[in-house]
Design a protein around this motif. Sequence first.
Motif, mmCIF file in Angstrom:
data_model
loop_
_atom_site.group_PDB
_atom_site.id
_atom_site.type_symbol
_atom_site.label_atom_id
_atom_site.label_comp_id
_atom_site.label_asym_id
_atom_site.label_seq_id
_atom_site.Cartn_x
_atom_site.Cartn_y
_atom_site.Cartn_z
ATOM 1 N N ARG A 206 -6.467 6.856 -7.672
ATOM 2 C CA ARG A 206 -7.271 7.400 -8.766
ATOM 3 C C ARG A 206 -7.759 8.813 -8.443
ATOM 4 O O ARG A 206 -7.714 9.706 -9.298
ATOM 5 C CB ARG A 206 -8.461 6.479 -9.024
ATOM 6 N N GLU A 207 -8.205 9.039 -7.195
ATOM 7 C CA GLU A 207 -8.753 10.342 -6.834
ATOM 8 C C GLU A 207 -7.679 11.437 -6.780
ATOM 9 O O GLU A 207 -7.989 12.617 -6.992
ATOM 10 C CB GLU A 207 -9.460 10.257 -5.476
ATOM 11 N N ASN A 208 -6.446 11.054 -6.483
ATOM 12 C CA ASN A 208 -5.375 12.048 -6.358
ATOM 13 C C ASN A 208 -4.344 11.889 -7.476
ATOM 14 O O ASN A 208 -3.164 12.191 -7.294
ATOM 15 C CB ASN A 208 -4.684 11.904 -4.996
ATOM 16 N N ALA A 209 -4.803 11.447 -8.644
ATOM 17 C CA ALA A 209 -3.889 11.138 -9.746
ATOM 18 C C ALA A 209 -3.060 12.346 -10.156
ATOM 19 O O ALA A 209 -1.849 12.237 -10.392
ATOM 20 C CB ALA A 209 -4.686 10.587 -10.928
ATOM 21 N N GLU A 210 -3.681 13.524 -10.256
ATOM 22 C CA GLU A 210 -2.955 14.701 -10.728
ATOM 23 C C GLU A 210 -1.857 15.118 -9.746
ATOM 24 O O GLU A 210 -0.720 15.390 -10.143
ATOM 25 C CB GLU A 210 -3.924 15.861 -10.956
ATOM 26 N N SER A 211 -2.195 15.150 -8.444
ATOM 27 C CA SER A 211 -1.189 15.543 -7.444
ATOM 28 C C SER A 211 -0.021 14.560 -7.436
ATOM 29 O O SER A 211 1.150 14.965 -7.378
ATOM 30 C CB SER A 211 -1.829 15.605 -6.054
ATOM 31 N N ILE A 212 -0.327 13.275 -7.520
ATOM 32 C CA ILE A 212 0.736 12.264 -7.518
ATOM 33 C C ILE A 212 1.605 12.401 -8.765
ATOM 34 O O ILE A 212 2.826 12.280 -8.714
ATOM 35 C CB ILE A 212 0.120 10.855 -7.430
ATOM 36 N N ALA A 213 0.957 12.695 -9.904
ATOM 37 C CA ALA A 213 1.709 12.858 -11.152
ATOM 38 C C ALA A 213 2.642 14.067 -11.084
ATOM 39 O O ALA A 213 3.788 14.005 -11.542
ATOM 40 C CB ALA A 213 0.739 13.008 -12.323
ATOM 41 N N ARG A 216 5.488 13.167 -9.046
ATOM 42 C CA ARG A 216 6.146 11.949 -9.533
ATOM 43 C C ARG A 216 6.305 10.950 -8.387
ATOM 44 O O ARG A 216 7.387 10.398 -8.151
ATOM 45 C CB ARG A 216 7.508 12.282 -10.160
ATOM 46 N N GLY A 217 5.194 10.764 -7.683
ATOM 47 C CA GLY A 217 5.221 9.910 -6.495
ATOM 48 C C GLY A 217 4.854 8.467 -6.745
ATOM 49 O O GLY A 217 4.412 7.761 -5.838
ATOM 50 N N GLU A 218 5.029 8.003 -7.993
ATOM 51 C CA GLU A 218 4.610 6.640 -8.328
ATOM 52 C C GLU A 218 5.342 5.586 -7.498
ATOM 53 O O GLU A 218 4.748 4.583 -7.094
ATOM 54 C CB GLU A 218 4.842 6.357 -9.825
ATOM 55 N N ALA A 219 6.627 5.816 -7.245
ATOM 56 C CA ALA A 219 7.415 4.810 -6.511
ATOM 57 C C ALA A 219 6.877 4.620 -5.095
ATOM 58 O O ALA A 219 6.714 3.487 -4.628
ATOM 59 C CB ALA A 219 8.886 5.219 -6.477
ATOM 60 N N GLN A 220 6.605 5.747 -4.414
ATOM 61 C CA GLN A 220 6.089 5.625 -3.050
ATOM 62 C C GLN A 220 4.669 5.056 -3.033
ATOM 63 O O GLN A 220 4.332 4.258 -2.156
ATOM 64 C CB GLN A 220 6.129 6.975 -2.347
ATOM 65 N N GLU A 221 3.849 5.472 -4.017
ATOM 66 C CA GLU A 221 2.498 4.920 -4.095
ATOM 67 C C GLU A 221 2.544 3.418 -4.329
ATOM 68 O O GLU A 221 1.780 2.658 -3.736
ATOM 69 C CB GLU A 221 1.696 5.609 -5.207
ATOM 70 N N GLU A 223 4.929 1.433 -3.466
ATOM 71 C CA GLU A 223 5.383 0.786 -2.232
ATOM 72 C C GLU A 223 4.232 0.605 -1.246
ATOM 73 O O GLU A 223 4.095 -0.460 -0.632
ATOM 74 C CB GLU A 223 6.498 1.621 -1.599
ATOM 75 N N GLN A 224 3.381 1.626 -1.113
ATOM 76 C CA GLN A 224 2.236 1.510 -0.204
ATOM 77 C C GLN A 224 1.234 0.480 -0.700
ATOM 78 O O GLN A 224 0.689 -0.308 0.091
ATOM 79 C CB GLN A 224 1.565 2.862 -0.040
ATOM 80 N N LEU A 225 0.982 0.473 -2.018
ATOM 81 C CA LEU A 225 0.062 -0.523 -2.576
ATOM 82 C C LEU A 225 0.620 -1.930 -2.407
ATOM 83 O O LEU A 225 -0.128 -2.876 -2.110
ATOM 84 C CB LEU A 225 -0.196 -0.228 -4.052
ATOM 85 N N ASN A 226 1.932 -2.069 -2.613
ATOM 86 C CA ASN A 226 2.559 -3.379 -2.407
ATOM 87 C C ASN A 226 2.381 -3.848 -0.970
ATOM 88 O O ASN A 226 2.115 -5.030 -0.708
ATOM 89 C CB ASN A 226 4.047 -3.324 -2.753
ATOM 90 N N HIS A 227 2.568 -2.910 -0.032
ATOM 91 C CA HIS A 227 2.435 -3.258 1.383
ATOM 92 C C HIS A 227 1.017 -3.729 1.704
ATOM 93 O O HIS A 227 0.830 -4.743 2.381
ATOM 94 C CB HIS A 227 2.798 -2.046 2.241
ATOM 95 N N ARG A 228 0.017 -3.008 1.184
ATOM 96 C CA ARG A 228 -1.381 -3.392 1.429
ATOM 97 C C ARG A 228 -1.696 -4.732 0.765
ATOM 98 O O ARG A 228 -2.371 -5.580 1.352
ATOM 99 C CB ARG A 228 -2.323 -2.310 0.900
ATOM 100 N N PHE A 229 -1.207 -4.911 -0.471
ATOM 101 C CA PHE A 229 -1.497 -6.161 -1.169
ATOM 102 C C PHE A 229 -0.804 -7.340 -0.516
ATOM 103 O O PHE A 229 -1.386 -8.428 -0.393
ATOM 104 C CB PHE A 229 -1.072 -6.052 -2.633
ATOM 105 N N GLU A 230 0.453 -7.152 -0.103
ATOM 106 C CA GLU A 230 1.181 -8.253 0.533
ATOM 107 C C GLU A 230 0.510 -8.679 1.835
ATOM 108 O O GLU A 230 0.511 -9.859 2.187
ATOM 109 C CB GLU A 230 2.635 -7.840 0.795
#
Length: 570
Positions: A206-213, A216-221, A223-230
């Motif tokens: 949320r804090e780095n939404a503009e930079s990620i947009a 277009r780093g949604e796929a890597q983000e 993947e990291q969120l999936n790793h933390r959630f899993e």
Amino acid sequence: MSVAKPYWQGDRKRTAWGLMGLLILLMVCETQLAVILVDKSGEMTSALAAREADRFWAAVRTTLVVLGFAVPVYAFYYYMRDAFSNHWRRWLTHRFLDGYLGERKYYEIGTGSDIDNPDQRISEDINTFTSRSTNFLLIFIGSLMQLIAFSAVLWSISHTLVAILAVYALLGTFGALYLFGTPLIRMNFWQIRREADFRFGLMRLRENAESIAFYRGEAQEREQLNHRFEAAFANFARLIKKQRSLNLFQRSFSQLTLVVPSVVLASGVLSGEIEVGRAVQAAGAFTAVLAAVSLIVDNFESLSRFVAGIDRLHALSKVVLKTKEAPTPWAEPPPEVIAEVVKAPAGTIEMRPGDALEIEGLHLYTPQFGRLLVQDLSMQLTPGDALLITGPSGCGKSSLLRAIAGLWNTGSGAVQHPPLEHMFFLPQRPYMQTGTLRSQIIYPATSTELPDEQLLELLQEVHLPTLAERVGGLNASHDWEKLLSTGEQQRLAFARVLARQASVVILDEATSALASANEAALYQRLRESGVTLVSIAHRPSVLKHHTHVLELKGDGAWELHDAATFQFSG
């Protein structure tokens, strides 16, 4: 425990002990009323069995009177319990915040500490600690009172039931500790940590939404969120399997209480030696006493979560409150998260007050990797001097600024500096606090004697002449990081320097987003004010605003030049 003790022995001890005394008094009243209700319940049953109407209605009237007292006592007790834990939470939160913000512990934790998610530990773990500590303490005291009160009732009815109860409770308690103790505590510890890591990942998104947009780093983000959630999901899967076994144990342990009193007293009731009401009274007393002595078994799941939370809070207190260390074997990470940690060389850079900025025999290392950045640096700046620090990327320029500012102390040597309140540090990415435009200009001060006209003049000086009018005035509040461009944020940060009237200003690429004309004007304004300037910049055009150049060459090597004769390589 070191976290709890100061509340009971410090400046709030009278309030703490007074509230606890009131809670215990209410608990005594509640326990006594509960004994009377159990006695009258048996009396009503015996009266019905004997078909004695007067005796039955007398017991009903007494029960209603007791309930008239018991209900408000019960409600007030729980209100006071929650009010007490809330009061304790406020006191403990203020204590942790004092330590967290004092001596820049928040910075130390963020740069080189093993403490994860300190914000979650302060906001959530303290609340959990105070509420559950109060709850478990009162449960223990209440269980002790219940044990004494109902054991007397039970003993007067059947000595055999008391003996069976003692053996049964001991077997259940030791069985729970042996089978479920350390594994549940360890799993709960890591569940709290992994849930916090997952929440932190979402917060960074949320804090780095503009930079990620832009990237277009949604796929890597994802993947990291999936790793933390899993990681959280897998640990919780193991946790609920263990809790399933605990629930089976607890259910089996508690359900037998429905049968045991009736079996033991059956012969006496059937032979007429014991009234039916006495048997009902004995069953109620048996259940109450068993609940008291099986406190650990009944609350084992919540106790394991509580102990895991205590360890996280104690680990934070060792850093921010400097409490003594306690061994916590369940806090050891599972094999899949253990990693080698390389310690930095021991030593501390001495910070001492003086009239001017001076560095003596400075050896500077990185805190986490032990790499030498600067070796045996000595230099002195007189008031009005301006030092430009340059060198290849990764040579330690920003680290040296942090050492001068007192933020980084791994190494040896000394830094003499004016009073810290007379020093001002501007990073490349300015910090925009939530608040009014006025609060942005005077930050980190909370108030100022400067009139609004002078604050508006400062905005003029940093080339933001229409900012106040554009945003709605000095009292307007906005999300400044989103509203202002990076260049506008950097210029607003310069207004803070002018409002502060510091004697030493440290700039870490603080003009990187500015056009050359704006950069030159702001540097010129600082030089005219007579401040001692220390800065990092890569544009050759800023060289004319400095008197000395410190060139870092890497691996600890350095050279000091006169700015008038220095030329950038390449």
